[in-house]
Design an enzyme around this catalytic site. Structure first.
Site: not given
Length: 616
Positions: A324-326
């Protein structure tokens, strides 16, 4: 007048003498053959028959070594050897075996599987050799048998050293466990050094450091009688105990991480970015490793194996999840390095993004978008549209190559078992794995850590550590040191430095790391309300939310209307204190929903415990 035959004495004597000569020659010949045979046996083959006769009299027995102990970094024991009491039967001293087993069953609990195993062993042992019937008797069972010991000739209790894990579920996935040696393991081990040893490391640290923990087998030469019964010990070479090892884990932080994750399914990995030492590694739910030491009953194993939350599955190393956005800070760093963007460049991030010439809309997590954003705001507020555009202009090949510099798509090489590599997608990967071409839309979703991309919690912790150290990469490791058998001093292991991540201009690091601080400490940061507003130190972090299933073009995600097992995974990576990093962490909560709402507060609890309560 009768006629009488006159005896010829001379002829008779000559006949008798010739017979005697023949007999003597025959006897001499027999003695000659006997002497030749004796000479062959006692002179020519002396060594061979001496060895055979010695083997009939002297037997070599193996003495298994005590297994090395495992400690945490503060000397708390994680794996020890405890006396375990087992019930043994010597067949030649038992009048009626079946009756004895029936009477024993009234005193101690005997499973059918234990009786079957006992009968199998019985067929391979001699009548005077003791055969174990039940392993790991409880204190109550030992006491019950002791009272009636006189009623059971040929039955006795013997103490043996057995592995025990005092921390139980807390360290199961990291430390692992030992179990009985199976046929596959027999094919790969040195059977001479495992003579007399029945157990071997199966998973985790127990297996990875098997050669260190096992030790060297000892031997004793014993004199036996014709039936094989031992008479006396002639010579003894004691075994060399396995070496004790110290792990980098801290049981206090491990307990805090488990408590923070309590009730959730997921994983936490915390490490020291300066050394690569893993400080805590939690996978929830877990299991009791002591169940496997003496042979787990099939019914209990089936319950663990078939449990819907999979307690035997080590999510920290084996679990693979979309990041994801990590990964947005890393993708942003790639854009800076390849001169695709500058930190000050702004774009208008509406609620969706479209590829040139395409009708499909790639939606932002915020319905109406983020307005005008630069790199700082795009990371702090986690703008999907900004990174859709960056990913499209960067291209999958350059993006994949740069992410690979952080170790994604490869195992970290941690000193444990079961680690998986995840997936770092590229044109080449897709052609090889799926046999199809790469599409531009797949680049778009890869830029926000979705699509084919998969990572493990350990990989994400390593990424957080590399960001904290501004490109310096150190291989994560669980071993802190090995205790010297002679001096009792701890021999520390040195950090293993990997190829660093180099960028053209040092300020590029500031341009992605400062926004990670803003994620947590600016009012519009995604983790401010849940994590940063009351923090006593500065945290640099990045929230992430990864989809479990894809949404249609016009569908919207409504968590309240979705079954729990289909809800998004919640992720968070961070390091702290931001100005002097001493801990890097990755948290994933399966079906936890929002990374900011669920995963970030869990990471904050762990970091609080380490920095504020433990003084890390």
């Amino acid at each position: 007048m009768a006629q009488h035959t006159i005896k010829d004495a001379f002829t008779e004597r000559r006949l008798f003498f010739s017979r005697v000569v023949v007999l003597v020659v025959f006897i001499v010949l027999l003695f000659g053959i006997l002497i030749v045979r004796l000479s062959h046996l006692q002179v020519v083959n002396y060594s061979h028959f001496t060895t055979l006769s010695q083997n009939n009299r002297v037997r070599l027995e193996a003495l298994p070594p005590p297994r090395g102990l495992i400690y945490d970094r503060n000397g708390v024991i994680l794996a020890e050897n405890r006396p375990a009491y087992q019930l043994e039967i010597t067949l030649e001293q038992v009048e009626d075996l079946q009756e004895t087993l029936e009477r024993l069953g009234r005193i101690v609990t005997l499973e059918n599987s234990e009786i079957e195993r006992f009968r199998r062993l019985l067929r391979r042992k001699r009548p005077f050799q003791a055969v174990p019937l039940k392993l790991n008797l409880s204190d109550e069972e030992v006491a019950n048998f002791a009272v009636d010991r006189h009623r059971f000739p040929g039955v006795d209790i013997q103490a043996r050293l057995a592995r025990h894990y005092p921390m139980g579920e807390e360290m199961a996935h990291v430390v692992g466990y030992v179990g009985r040696i199976d046929e596959r393991e027999l094919a790969r081990i040195d059977t001479r050094n495992y003579s007399g040893t029945s157990h071997i490391g199966k998973i985790g640290v127990e297996r990875y450091y098997e050669d260190v923990l096992h030790g060297q087998v000892g031997y004793q030469r014993v004199e036996v009688n014709a039936q094989g019964r031992m008479l006396r010990i002639l010579e003894r070479q004691p075994p060399v105990a396995g070496r004790d090892i110290v792990l980098s884990l801290d049981v206090r932080l491990q307990a805090a991480a488990r408590q923070a994750l309590n009730g959730y399914t997921g994983a936490i990995v915390a490490m020291d970015p300066r050394t690569g030492e893993v400080l805590a590694m939690v996978s929830m739910p877990s299991f009791d490793p002591n169940l496997f030491v003496h042979g787990i009953p099939a019914s209990i194993y089936n319950q663990l194996r078939d449990h819907r939350r999979q307690p035997l599955f080590n999510r920290a190393l084996t679990g693979q999840y979309p990041p994801g956005s990590t990964l947005k800070p890393v993708v942003g760093l790639a854009g800076l390095e390849h001169n695709i963007i500058t930190a000050s460049r702004t774009m208008f991030a509406a609620g969706y993004y479209q590829l040139p010439g395409h009708d499909r809309r790639y939606r932002d997590w915020r319905r109406h978008g983020h307005g005008w954003v630069n790199l700082d705001k795009a990371i702090a507020q986690s703008s999907d549209v900004y990174f859709y555009d960056l990913g499209y202009r960067l291209g999958i090949d350059r993006m994949s190559e740069f992410l690979g510099l952080f170790g994604l798509g490869r195992v970290t090489g941690i000193d444990s078992t079961g680690e998986r590599a995840g997936i770092l997608p590229s044109r080449e990967w897709k052609q090889g794995a799926l046999g199809t071409v790469w599409y531009p839309g797949e680049t778009i979703i890869a830029a926000i850590g979705q699509g084919y991309m998969l990572t493990t919690p350990l990989q994400l912790a390593s990424v957080a550590s590399t960001l904290a150290m501004r490109g310096i990469r150190i291989r994560p490791h669980l071993l802190r040191g090995i205790i010297n058998s002679d001096s009792e001093e701890l021999e520390l292991v040195s950090p293993e430095y990997l190829s660093p991540v180099r960028v053209s201009h040092p300020q590029y690091w500031d341009q992605v790391l400062d926004p990670m601080v803003h994620v947590v400490h600016q009012p519009n940061g995604t983790a401010y309300n849940s994590t940063g507003r009351t923090a006593a130190y500065i945290i640099a972090g990045k929230t992430g939310t990864s989809q479990v299933f894809g949404l249609g073009q016009d569908e919207e995600y409504d968590e309240s209307r979705i079954a729990k097992h289909l809800r998004d995974h919640a992720l968070f990576i961070a390091y702290a204190p931001a100005e002097d990093p001493r801990i890097a962490i990755a948290v994933i909560v399966e079906n936890g929903g929002s990374g900011s709402r669920t995963a970030a507060p869990i990471a904050r609890m762990v970091m609080d415990h380490f920095l504020l309560e433990m003084g890390g």
